[in-house]
Write an enzyme that holds these catalytic residues in place. Sequence first.
Site, short mmCIF file in Angstrom:
data_model
loop_
_atom_site.label_atom_id
_atom_site.label_comp_id
_atom_site.label_asym_id
_atom_site.label_seq_id
_atom_site.Cartn_x
_atom_site.Cartn_y
_atom_site.Cartn_z
N THR A 179 -1.46 -1.31 -10.20
CA THR A 179 -2.33 -1.84 -9.15
C THR A 179 -2.14 -3.35 -9.08
O THR A 179 -1.83 -3.97 -10.08
CB THR A 179 -3.79 -1.51 -9.53
OG1 THR A 179 -3.99 -0.13 -9.31
CG2 THR A 179 -4.81 -2.30 -8.74
N ARG A 207 -9.86 11.10 -3.73
CA ARG A 207 -10.56 10.39 -4.81
C ARG A 207 -10.58 8.90 -4.49
O ARG A 207 -9.59 8.34 -4.01
CB ARG A 207 -9.84 10.64 -6.13
CG ARG A 207 -10.36 9.83 -7.33
CD ARG A 207 -9.54 8.58 -7.57
NE ARG A 207 -9.84 7.91 -8.84
CZ ARG A 207 -9.35 6.73 -9.18
NH1 ARG A 207 -8.55 6.08 -8.35
NH2 ARG A 207 -9.66 6.18 -10.32
N GLY A 209 -11.12 5.10 -6.06
CA GLY A 209 -11.18 4.33 -7.30
C GLY A 209 -12.10 3.12 -7.17
O GLY A 209 -12.85 2.98 -6.21
N THR A 230 -8.24 -4.09 -12.71
CA THR A 230 -7.27 -3.00 -12.79
C THR A 230 -7.59 -2.19 -14.03
O THR A 230 -7.96 -2.75 -15.05
CB THR A 230 -5.82 -3.49 -12.85
OG1 THR A 230 -4.97 -2.36 -13.08
CG2 THR A 230 -5.60 -4.52 -13.95
N GLY A 231 -7.47 -0.88 -13.92
CA GLY A 231 -7.76 -0.03 -15.08
C GLY A 231 -8.32 1.30 -14.62
O GLY A 231 -8.18 1.67 -13.45
N1 ASP Z 1 -8.17 0.86 -10.90
C1 ASP Z 1 -7.25 1.71 -10.19
C2 ASP Z 1 -7.94 3.00 -9.84
O1 ASP Z 1 -8.69 3.53 -10.66
C3 ASP Z 1 -6.00 2.04 -10.97
C4 ASP Z 1 -5.27 0.86 -11.55
O2 ASP Z 1 -5.85 -0.19 -11.77
O3 ASP Z 1 -4.06 0.99 -11.81
O4 ASP Z 1 -7.68 3.52 -8.79
#
Ligand code: ASP
Length: 313
Positions: A179, A207, A209, A230-231
């Site tokens: 991300t 879904r 995020g 991010t996470g």
């Molecule tokens: N936070 C993003 C999500 O849950 C994923 C990511 O940060 O890579 O969609």
Amino acid sequence: MTATNPFSIALHGGAGTITKGSLTPELDRAYRTALQQALTIGYDLLRQGATALAAVEATVVALEDCPLFNAGKGSVFNKVGKHEMDAAMMCGKTLEAGAVTGVKNVRNPISLASRILHFSDHVFLSHQGAEEFARNQGLAFEPDDYFFTQQRYEQWQALRDSDVYMLDHTETKEKKFGTVGAVALDQAGNLAAATSTGGMTNKNFNRIGDSPVIGAGTYANNKTCAISCTGHGEFFIRHVVAYDISCLMEYKGLSLAQACDVVVQQKLKPIGGEGGLVAVSGAGEVAMPFNSEGMYRAAWVAGLEPVVAIYQE
Ligand code: ASP
């Protein structure tokens, strides 16, 4: 406005199981080059007096256009083999925000979020409604092929018949992606945040995020800070991560670094909320905390040297 006003920018390209041993020297170089290029685009704009909003949008567009990252071109596959993208942008001066979720075929979802911020009475659009707004705004669309990358496809193939979904960069194989997001303080003293993602590999279709959820994955307020996360999004939504950091600064008087530490290390880590974020305060301080093994990241504070980093270094 004088050239001596502070300004700064920070960006991320995703967090996860990113260790020195897991990237070849070539990939390590490719990531650092991409991070540095995106950083320079945003920094140059800020140096020339552009707004923080313009700088974070241009930075995130550069990262979306780079297939190394899980946003725009190179987004991950969901459970039914599609690329559904989320993005958000927020202005710290006015608290105006624009967000989109579940959009397909929009070349730069962050520009769609920006158009919503600037030209819509709404904050959050989804799916066909968001795509129609993008068309009306004259934004570029691309065919499915444009978003396809072999790595993301293989990653999805390994999971598609299971109920497992995962961060694109928490991988059992040698594939680490991410991300993207950017935060900035401009010379006029205004903050902005922007985040864009393809989400998590093999996620349920439709879904949503944390990235497009204002206060969870993205937040900006001139009183405190600008944040892009991010996470593992479910944890970031439930813990209202970006707004929590802003609140710790506003109501408890914590510094940016202290507030980030409380949320990322003391709250998220013990419950398995893997990830990190980039943040900039109204004074131009930068923080880039993460509780995973690595996070693609870069920052440039006016008057200092740029920083580009991947691992816990
Ligand atoms: N936070 C993003 C999500 O849950 C994923 C990511 O940060 O890579 O969609």
